[in-house]
Scaffold this motif. Structure first.
Motif, short mmCIF file in Angstrom:
data_model
loop_
_atom_site.label_atom_id
_atom_site.label_comp_id
_atom_site.label_asym_id
_atom_site.label_seq_id
_atom_site.Cartn_x
_atom_site.Cartn_y
_atom_site.Cartn_z
N MET A 115 -25.07 39.38 39.81
CA MET A 115 -25.19 37.95 39.51
C MET A 115 -25.31 37.70 38.00
O MET A 115 -24.66 36.79 37.47
CB MET A 115 -26.41 37.37 40.23
CG MET A 115 -26.57 35.88 40.05
SD MET A 115 -25.31 34.91 40.88
CE MET A 115 -25.76 35.16 42.58
N THR A 116 -26.12 38.49 37.31
CA THR A 116 -26.28 38.31 35.87
C THR A 116 -24.96 38.52 35.14
O THR A 116 -24.60 37.74 34.25
CB THR A 116 -27.35 39.28 35.32
OG1 THR A 116 -28.58 39.02 35.99
CG2 THR A 116 -27.54 39.12 33.82
N MET B 291 -22.00 38.12 36.37
CA MET B 291 -21.10 37.01 36.69
C MET B 291 -21.43 35.80 35.82
O MET B 291 -20.53 35.11 35.36
CB MET B 291 -21.18 36.65 38.18
CG MET B 291 -20.50 37.65 39.08
SD MET B 291 -18.75 37.92 38.71
CE MET B 291 -18.03 36.35 39.21
N LYS B 292 -22.70 35.56 35.56
CA LYS B 292 -23.08 34.45 34.68
C LYS B 292 -22.55 34.69 33.27
O LYS B 292 -22.02 33.79 32.62
CB LYS B 292 -24.59 34.27 34.66
CG LYS B 292 -25.15 33.70 35.94
CD LYS B 292 -26.65 33.60 35.88
CE LYS B 292 -27.21 33.08 37.20
NZ LYS B 292 -28.67 32.98 37.16
N ASN B 293 -22.65 35.94 32.82
CA ASN B 293 -22.13 36.29 31.49
C ASN B 293 -20.61 36.19 31.46
O ASN B 293 -20.03 35.75 30.46
CB ASN B 293 -22.59 37.68 31.08
CG ASN B 293 -24.07 37.75 30.82
OD1 ASN B 293 -24.74 36.73 30.64
ND2 ASN B 293 -24.62 38.95 30.82
N LYS C 112 -18.81 34.16 33.29
CA LYS C 112 -18.49 32.73 33.30
C LYS C 112 -18.59 32.16 31.89
O LYS C 112 -17.69 31.44 31.44
CB LYS C 112 -19.41 31.97 34.25
CG LYS C 112 -19.08 30.50 34.32
CD LYS C 112 -19.94 29.77 35.32
CE LYS C 112 -19.49 28.31 35.39
NZ LYS C 112 -20.26 27.56 36.37
N ALA C 113 -19.67 32.48 31.19
CA ALA C 113 -19.85 32.00 29.83
C ALA C 113 -18.74 32.53 28.92
O ALA C 113 -18.19 31.79 28.10
CB ALA C 113 -21.21 32.43 29.28
N GLU D 98 -15.55 30.61 29.66
CA GLU D 98 -15.64 29.25 29.11
C GLU D 98 -15.45 29.25 27.59
O GLU D 98 -14.75 28.40 27.05
CB GLU D 98 -16.97 28.61 29.48
CG GLU D 98 -17.06 28.24 30.95
CD GLU D 98 -18.44 27.78 31.38
OE1 GLU D 98 -19.42 27.91 30.60
OE2 GLU D 98 -18.55 27.32 32.53
N GLU E 248 -14.48 34.20 40.34
CA GLU E 248 -15.59 33.77 41.19
C GLU E 248 -15.20 33.86 42.67
O GLU E 248 -15.96 34.36 43.50
CB GLU E 248 -15.97 32.33 40.84
CG GLU E 248 -17.11 31.78 41.65
CD GLU E 248 -17.43 30.35 41.28
OE1 GLU E 248 -18.63 30.03 41.27
OE2 GLU E 248 -16.50 29.56 40.99
N TRP F 222 -15.03 37.47 43.75
CA TRP F 222 -16.39 38.02 43.80
C TRP F 222 -17.12 37.56 45.05
O TRP F 222 -17.78 38.33 45.73
CB TRP F 222 -17.14 37.61 42.54
CG TRP F 222 -18.51 38.21 42.42
CD1 TRP F 222 -18.82 39.49 42.05
CD2 TRP F 222 -19.76 37.55 42.68
NE1 TRP F 222 -20.19 39.67 42.05
CE2 TRP F 222 -20.79 38.49 42.43
CE3 TRP F 222 -20.10 36.27 43.07
CZ2 TRP F 222 -22.14 38.17 42.58
CZ3 TRP F 222 -21.45 35.96 43.21
CH2 TRP F 222 -22.44 36.92 42.97
#
Length: 74
Positions: A46-47, A49-51, A53-54, A57, A67, A70
């Motif tokens: 999860m961490t 994936m957040k990185n 995504k950033a 972007e 996403e 995943w």
């Protein structure tokens, strides 16, 4: 195993002409982790994936397919 996700991750990296080392540094994981993802031996947590995504972007890259792939494996 995770071929679609792994190929999508590799595409994101190669789209910006990054080495695995550079990509790993950008999303705060080890090079070995990038290698395992791209070879389908593991998947981002999860961490990560957040990185990712950033990262997408910041670089105007689509995140939706990553996403979606995943989430299929969750």
């Amino acid at each position: 195993m995770l071929m679609s996700l792994s190929s999508d991750l590799k595409y994101v990296r190669q789209k910006l002409f990054l080495t695995q080392d550079d990509f790993a540094a950008q999303i705060k994981v080890s090079v070995a982790t990038i290698n395992r993802w791209e070879n389908g031996r593991s998947r981002p947590n999860m961490t990560a994936m957040k990185n990712l995504k950033a990262f997408c972007e910041q670089n105007n890259l689509p995140f939706e397919k990553l996403e979606s792939e995943w989430l299929k494996e969750v």
